[in-house]
Every structure is written in structure tokens, then in C-alpha cells.
Design an enzyme around this catalytic site. Structure first.
Site, PDB file in Angstrom:
ATOM      1  N   LYS A 103      16.705  -6.582  24.863  1.00  0.00           N
ATOM      2  CA  LYS A 103      17.813  -5.985  24.112  1.00  0.00           C
ATOM      3  C   LYS A 103      19.107  -6.706  24.464  1.00  0.00           C
ATOM      4  O   LYS A 103      19.214  -7.340  25.512  1.00  0.00           O
ATOM      5  CB  LYS A 103      17.955  -4.491  24.495  1.00  0.00           C
ATOM      6  CG  LYS A 103      16.828  -3.607  24.012  1.00  0.00           C
ATOM      7  CD  LYS A 103      17.078  -2.155  24.412  1.00  0.00           C
ATOM      8  CE  LYS A 103      15.945  -1.242  23.967  1.00  0.00           C
ATOM      9  NZ  LYS A 103      15.813  -1.114  22.504  1.00  0.00           N
ATOM     10  N   ARG A 130       5.532   3.341  21.327  1.00  0.00           N
ATOM     11  CA  ARG A 130       4.320   3.630  20.563  1.00  0.00           C
ATOM     12  C   ARG A 130       3.067   3.169  21.305  1.00  0.00           C
ATOM     13  O   ARG A 130       1.988   3.734  21.137  1.00  0.00           O
ATOM     14  CB  ARG A 130       4.425   2.999  19.163  1.00  0.00           C
ATOM     15  CG  ARG A 130       4.550   1.511  19.155  1.00  0.00           C
ATOM     16  CD  ARG A 130       5.094   0.958  17.846  1.00  0.00           C
ATOM     17  NE  ARG A 130       6.535   1.172  17.695  1.00  0.00           N
ATOM     18  CZ  ARG A 130       7.246   0.797  16.618  1.00  0.00           C
ATOM     19  NH1 ARG A 130       6.649   0.191  15.606  1.00  0.00           N
ATOM     20  NH2 ARG A 130       8.525   1.021  16.572  1.00  0.00           N
TER      21      ARG A 130
HETATM   22  N1  BES Z   1      13.817   3.143  22.949  1.00  0.00           N
HETATM   23  C1  BES Z   1      13.999   2.408  21.756  1.00  0.00           C
HETATM   24  C2  BES Z   1      14.557   3.263  20.601  1.00  0.00           C
HETATM   25  C3  BES Z   1      15.921   3.857  20.809  1.00  0.00           C
HETATM   26  C4  BES Z   1      17.032   3.272  20.258  1.00  0.00           C
HETATM   27  C5  BES Z   1      16.072   5.036  21.501  1.00  0.00           C
HETATM   28  C6  BES Z   1      18.283   3.843  20.410  1.00  0.00           C
HETATM   29  C7  BES Z   1      17.320   5.616  21.653  1.00  0.00           C
HETATM   30  C8  BES Z   1      18.421   5.020  21.108  1.00  0.00           C
HETATM   31  C9  BES Z   1      12.668   1.817  21.314  1.00  0.00           C
HETATM   32  O1  BES Z   1      11.789   1.493  22.334  1.00  0.00           O
HETATM   33  C10 BES Z   1      12.986   0.543  20.604  1.00  0.00           C
HETATM   34  O2  BES Z   1      13.456  -0.351  21.239  1.00  0.00           O
HETATM   35  N2  BES Z   1      12.714   0.506  19.301  1.00  0.00           N
HETATM   36  C11 BES Z   1      12.974  -0.625  18.526  1.00  0.00           C
HETATM   37  C12 BES Z   1      11.773  -0.871  17.654  1.00  0.00           C
HETATM   38  C13 BES Z   1      11.781  -2.192  16.941  1.00  0.00           C
HETATM   39  C14 BES Z   1      11.601  -3.307  17.937  1.00  0.00           C
HETATM   40  C15 BES Z   1      10.675  -2.197  15.933  1.00  0.00           C
HETATM   41  C16 BES Z   1      14.217  -0.350  17.693  1.00  0.00           C
HETATM   42  O3  BES Z   1      14.423   0.778  17.280  1.00  0.00           O
HETATM   43  O4  BES Z   1      14.999  -1.280  17.492  1.00  0.00           O
HETATM   44 MN    MN Z   2      12.110  -0.443  23.110  1.00  0.00          MN
END
Ligand code: BES
Ligand code: MN
Ligand code: ZN
Length: 495
Positions: free
Chosen positions: A269, A343
Site C-alpha cells: 500500500k 478473502r
Molecule cells: N483491508 C483492506 C480494505 C480496507 C480499505 C479496509 C480501507 C479498511 C479501509 C483490504 O485488505 C484491501 O487491501 N483491499 C483491497 C482489495 C484490492 C486489492 C482488490 C482494496 O480495497 O483496495
Molecule cells: Mn489488503
């Protein structure tokens, strides 16, 4: 900690006095006595302030004189047009910051029944939550001072009994908030599993699985996420058997995503706001808090909670984009993006939960996608379900406790988005409908080969953490899901 007491109505002579008033009120009971004791100052203040008793309205009258002794303040708080448990609770929450500066406060709930009086007290308590264990230099004057909160009731013992139940639920909420608030260097999987052990004193059976057991079982999807971290993963199984020996109903299963920190892994990230990812275990936090609430109030139901605890880190041992992992179900997954890790954790847990417990329904909670925040903001959590009856029950329970859900679609066309060229599926489906393809992924791990099982997935990414105060949720960890799950069990799976 504030002591909360239920007492017979009698005007206090010091401290803060709170008057909960409904729209169209005429001053009666203690409120009327307070007005008389202050020679009509209450009436004059409410008129001057334009106070009508509307929801969210308040009016503070400082150091009123007269025969009323030396009250520090009189606070009128609006109950809205039709006071019910929800508005009483919200009014209690709204009252808290207006009285917390006093060592003593007295609530003139003499016009409300025992249930509403207890709800008012519970709202105040929920709002009083603070996570201050890491503040070592806070001045006493900046901390709440309230040591005794008394609520007037014609039937104090009845109000006290109603409050005992709400208080057990609030204990579950506070546990979840504590877990979610903890920094990620303190709360890693092993430590979080250790905190689950604390539920044993409530009568919950707690079982902890470590990496050896998990690899033996074949939790390949979850272990792929865990392998980049120096911290070992854990799965915790919590069982509350409250239904009694006569019951042959299978348990309700609650499953939580517990990523104690989500860097994204090799699909790292960006730096801005990454610290928020300490709350990526809020689904697990809600499940643990709900188990505490359910056990704490001795619910007459069998409920099992499962949480998958991992840290998602980039390192020389981390999984790569392109890796193919074999899940506990036997299905293979091409890991396109290591940041879609939640997931992968849920996949193994859900298959395991169904196989081991044959639950009557299963509900998972996860801070799963940023896309659900784009869709629903911070007002509703996303609800995905293969079962209209369970979905309705959840929607209703959420509305009752102000943890609102909004149902999202599922369907074949979305499922196609996660087809892979080399494995049974891939772990991302692209940006359009990102929360839905995530839910489709999870649905592939609901084993229906031996028949339908009611399943619901709550994407709580937008509701687990608040950046501003709510009526009963101070900013920070909300514990979203704890009260919802407790209410669902109370309303449909007990007795
Ligand atoms: N933990 C994150 C989702 C999230 C985002 C939770 C903001 C709380 C606040 C999750 O693991 C994630 O990183 N999801 C990605 C998925 C993508 C790579 C398909 C996302 O939402 O960008
Ligand atoms: Mn994630
Ligand atoms: Zn995550």
C-alpha cells in the site's frame, strides 16, 4: 469508571441534573420540581434557547440559583417525538459529554419506564468509552470526572435488571473497541489469541490453533498471507453453549477477518494513511466482542466464533503476485494481488466452520474492501447474502441497534470476474464492483454440496472506524457488529 445507580426520584442538591424531555413536553415530576426550586429558571432557559425536545437538541443552564441547592448545571436533552429505546439511548449518549466534567450527575428519568431508563444509562456508558492507556501526560482536568451517575426510576430494581443485560453487551463493545484501538506492535496474532482466552472466565470454550495445526489442516490460503510476517498466525475457535442439553439445534457461526496489520504485502500500500490498517482486524474484534456480549448476558443459544489472525507483511518470505495456493477446501487460488488478503483468510475459515460445526447459519465480518466505502460511505456496512430470510433478519437487527446495513447484489456475472487462466479462481476481480467480486470469492468457500446453508458477509471497511463522534460511538473504533450480532441472536436463535 463511573458507577451507575438506579434510585427513587428525589431532586439532588449538588452536581449536574439532566432533564430528558420529549417533543411537546410539559415539565412534570422532577423537572417540574427543579423548575420550582430555581424559581422558573428552567422554563426561562428552555424558552430563551428555543429548546423543543427535538432529537439531538440540548440546553445547559449553568449554576442555577434558588432553593435548588448548589447544582452545577441543569441540562435538558431532547428525546424526540416518540421516545423509544433507540432515542433514549441516543439521548444518554448525547448527555454524556455535557455532564462528564462533573463528579456527580443525576438523570431525571422519572417519566420513563424501566427499559428506557436502562437504555438512557447504556447510551451514556457506550459514549463514555476512552482508549487512554498510552497517554501518560494527560492532565486530570482534561479527563472525565464523573464518578457517580444516578438515574431516577419509579422501579429502580427493574431498571437495574434491564441495565445488567445492556451492560454485558456494552462490555463486549468495549472489548472490541480495545482490541481495534491497540497499536499493531502490541496487538499481533499471538497476543490477540491470548486476549480471546480472557473469554474463558465468561464460560466460553477457547481453542487456539497455531501454524503447525494450520499447515496440518491445510489452511494454504491463510498461511500464504501469514508467510511474509515474523509473527505467527493463529486461528481461535470460541464456543458458547448456552442452549442447554435439551437443544439439538446447530450453532450460529460468526467468522471474523483478523488481519492485525495490512501493509498490502508485496502489493504494498502507499504510505498515506497506512496506519489505519491496524483496524483491519475489526471483523475479528466484532466477533470476539459479540461472543463476550452473548456469554456475558448468558444467552440461551449455541454460538461459535472463529477468527483468523495474521499480519500481512512484505518480506523475503512473503507470497508473490502470481503465486498459486491451495485452500483448505482444495480449490486453488491465483494470488494476483497480495493486498486482497482478507478473502484468503476467510476462505479457509468459512470452509472449516461449515465442515466442523454444520452451523444453522454463518455470518462473516471483514474490513474487506475500500470499494465498499466508495459505494456506501461510512453510513452503512455492505450486506451480501445467499439467503433472503437471514438478510432480512440482519437488516432488521442492524436498524434496531443503529448499526445499519445495506444489501448488495451477488450473481453469476460478478462471479465470472474472478476466473483465472491457471487456477480455480484469482483473488481479485478488478475495480468495477470490487466489493461484490470479493463477496463472490468468499461465496465460493461456502460449501453447499450437501445442501444450502444460510450465509451472510458484512463488509465493515467503512463502519469499523469513525473519524468523528457519534451518539454512542466516540470517534475511533466503533465495535460495529457487536450489538448487531447480539441482537440477531437474541431475536431469533434463543429459547
Ligand atoms: N483491508 C483492506 C480494505 C480496507 C480499505 C479496509 C480501507 C479498511 C479501509 C483490504 O485488505 C484491501 O487491501 N483491499 C483491497 C482489495 C484490492 C486489492 C482488490 C482494496 O480495497 O483496495
Ligand atoms: Mn489488503
Ligand atoms: Zn485487509
Amino acid at each position: 469508571m463511573t458507577d451507575i445507580l438506579f434510585v427513587k426520584p428525589a431532586l439532588p442538591r449538588s452536581g449536574a441534573l439532566v432533564l430528558p424531555l420529549a417533543e411537546g413536553f410539559t415539565l412534570a415530576g422532577l423537572a417540574r420540581e427543579a423548575d420550582a426550586a430555581t424559581e422558573g429558571a428552567v422554563t426561562r432557559a428552555l424558552e430563551a434557547a428555543g429548546f423543543k425536545g427535538r432529537k439531538g437538541q440540548s440546553c445547559t443552564l449553568w449554576a442555577p440559583g434558588g432553593k435548588g441547592g448548589h447544582l452545577s448545571r441543569i441540562v435538558a436533552i431532547g428525546l424526540g417525538a416518540t421516545p423509544d429505546a433507540r432515542t433514549a439511548e441516543a439521548a444518554g449518549g448525547a448527555a454524556w459529554p455535557l455532564i462528564a466534567g462533573d463528579p456527580e450527575a443525576f438523570i431525571a428519568t422519572d417519566g420513563l419506564n424501566a427499559a428506557l431508563t436502562a437504555a438512557f444509562a447504556s447510551g451514556a456508558r457506550l459514549r463514555s468509552y476512552r482508549f487512554d492507556k498510552y497517554r501518560t501526560r494527560e492532565k486530570a482536568e482534561d479527563r472525565p470526572k464523573l464518578v457517580r451517575l444516578s438515574l431516577a426510576s419509579a422501579t429502580p430494581s427493574e431498571a437495574k435488571a434491564a441495565f445488567a443485560t445492556l451492560s454485558a453487551i456494552a462490555d463486549g463493545v468495549f472489548l472490541a473497541r480495545d482490541l481495534v484501538s491497540e497499536p499493531p506492535n502490541v496487538l499481533f496474532p499471538e497476543e490477540m489469541a491470548e486476549r480471546c482466552r480472557g473469554l474463558e472466565k465468561l464460560g466460553v470454550e477457547v481453542e487456539v490453533l497455531g501454524p503447525k495445526e494450520l499447515s496440518k489442516l491445510g489452511f494454504g490460503a491463510m498461511l500464504g498471507v501469514a508467510q511474509g510476517s515474523a509473527r505467527e498466525p493463529r486461528v481461535v475457535v470460541m464456543q458458547w453453549k448456552g442452549a442447554g442439553p435439551a437443544s439439538d439445534a446447530p450453532p450460529v457461526a460468526l467468522i471474523g477477518k483478523g488481519v492485525t496489520f495490512d501493509t498490502g504485502g508485496i502489493s504494498l500500500k502507499s504510505a498515506g494513511g497506512m496506519e489505519d490498517m491496524k483496524y483491519d482486524m475489526a471483523g475479528a474484534g466484532a466477533v470476539i466482542g459479540a461472543m463476550a456480549a452473548i456469554a456475558g448476558r448468558k444467552a440461551q443459544a449455541d454460538v461459535v466464533g472463529l477468527v483468523g489472525l495474521v499480519e500481512n507483511m512484505p518480506s523475503g518470505t512473503a507470497q508473490r503476485p502470481g503465486d498459486v495456493v491451495t485452500s483448505y477446501s482444495g480449490q486453488t487460488i491465483e494470488v494476483i494481488n497480495t493486498d486482497a488478503e482478507g478473502r484468503l483468510v476467510l476462505a479457509d475459515l468459512l470452509w472449516y466452520a461449515r465442515e466442523r460445526f454444520r452451523p444453522r447459519c454463518m455470518i462473516d465480518l471483514a474490513t474487506l474492501t475500500g470499494a465498499i466505502i466508495v459505494a456506501l460511505g461510512h453510513e452503512h456496512a455492505g450486506l451480501f447474502s445467499n439467503d433472503d430470510d437471514l438478510a432480512q433478519k440482519l437488516l432488521a437487527a442492524g436498524a434496531e441497534v443503529e448499526e445499519k446495513l445495506w444489501r448488495m447484489p451477488l450473481g453469476e456475472a460478478y462471479d465470472k470476474l474472478i476466473r483465472s487462466d491457471i487456477a480455480d479462481m484469482k483473488n481479485v476481480g478488478g475495480r468495477p464492483g470490487g466489493s461484490i467480486s470479493a463477496a463472490q470469492f468468499i461465496q465460493r468457500f461456502i460449501d453447499t454440496r450437501e445442501g444450502h446453508v444460510a450465509w451472510a458477509h458484512l463488509d465493515i471497511a467503512g463502519t469499523a472506524w469513525a473519524t468523528k463522534d457519534g451518539a454512542t460511538t466516540p470517534k475511533g473504533a466503533t465495535a460495529f457488529g457487536v450489538r448487531l450480532l447480539d441482537r440477531l441472536v437474541a431475536g431469533h436463535y434463543e429459547g
